[in-house]
Design a protein around this motif. Structure first.
Motif, mmCIF file in Angstrom:
data_model
loop_
_atom_site.group_PDB
_atom_site.id
_atom_site.type_symbol
_atom_site.label_atom_id
_atom_site.label_comp_id
_atom_site.label_asym_id
_atom_site.label_seq_id
_atom_site.Cartn_x
_atom_site.Cartn_y
_atom_site.Cartn_z
ATOM 1 N N UNK A 222 15.744 5.343 50.459
ATOM 2 C CA UNK A 222 15.765 6.738 49.769
ATOM 3 C C UNK A 222 14.452 7.583 50.611
ATOM 4 N N UNK A 223 13.679 6.507 51.078
ATOM 5 C CA UNK A 223 12.345 6.755 50.643
ATOM 6 C C UNK A 223 11.196 6.539 52.749
ATOM 7 N N UNK A 224 11.503 5.873 53.468
ATOM 8 C CA UNK A 224 11.665 5.685 54.851
ATOM 9 C C UNK A 224 10.709 5.290 54.507
ATOM 10 N N UNK A 225 9.679 4.251 55.425
ATOM 11 C CA UNK A 225 8.310 3.206 54.644
ATOM 12 C C UNK A 225 7.296 3.412 53.575
ATOM 13 N N UNK A 226 8.379 3.599 53.020
ATOM 14 C CA UNK A 226 8.141 3.050 51.755
ATOM 15 C C UNK A 226 8.790 1.935 51.142
#
Length: 122
Positions: free
Chosen positions: A56-60
């Motif tokens: 859901x949270x690209x890069x995270x």
């Protein structure tokens, strides 16, 4: 002792070549926890990621390790958890399980966490 539920998460790093042994271990401990007053929510084994699943949270976020299994169980409060620990140490099946898996457990390592539920907003 507090009167809040005690929920424990145990996170196992498993050996995929020993899955049947791990499943036998899981069945034994599920029964022992329930026999001695706990509610076992189950063992959760590594599964296949759905094809369309993305974080859901690209890069995270990222997909987790494929050799992790998780167990969750709850006791009514700290006193019930303490009573379980005392009783399972005397239970013939608990003694046998510890003897069976002590020197050659069907997992590489484990960590446990005690969790407290976040109260819902009223």
């Amino acid at each position: 002792m507090r009167k809040m539920p005690v929920t424990c998460e145990v996170r196992y790093r498993i050996d995929p070549d020993r899955m049947s042994e791990f499943e036998a271990y899981a069945h034994i401990w599920t029964e022992l926890i329930e026999r001695h007053g706990g509610m076992h929510h189950g063992y959760f084994l590594p599964g296949k990621r759905p094809d369309e699943a993305s974080v859901s949270f690209a890069g995270q976020g990222s997909d987790g390790a494929r050799d992790i299994a998780i167990a969750l169980f709850t006791f009514a409060d700290e006193a019930a958890y303490a009573q379980y620990r005392e009783q399972v140490a005397k239970d013939p099946d608990g003694i046998a399980a510890n003897a069976r898996f002590r020197d050659d457990p069907p997992f590489v390592s484990y960590e446990r966490m005690f969790l407290t539920p976040l109260p819902r907003r009223g």
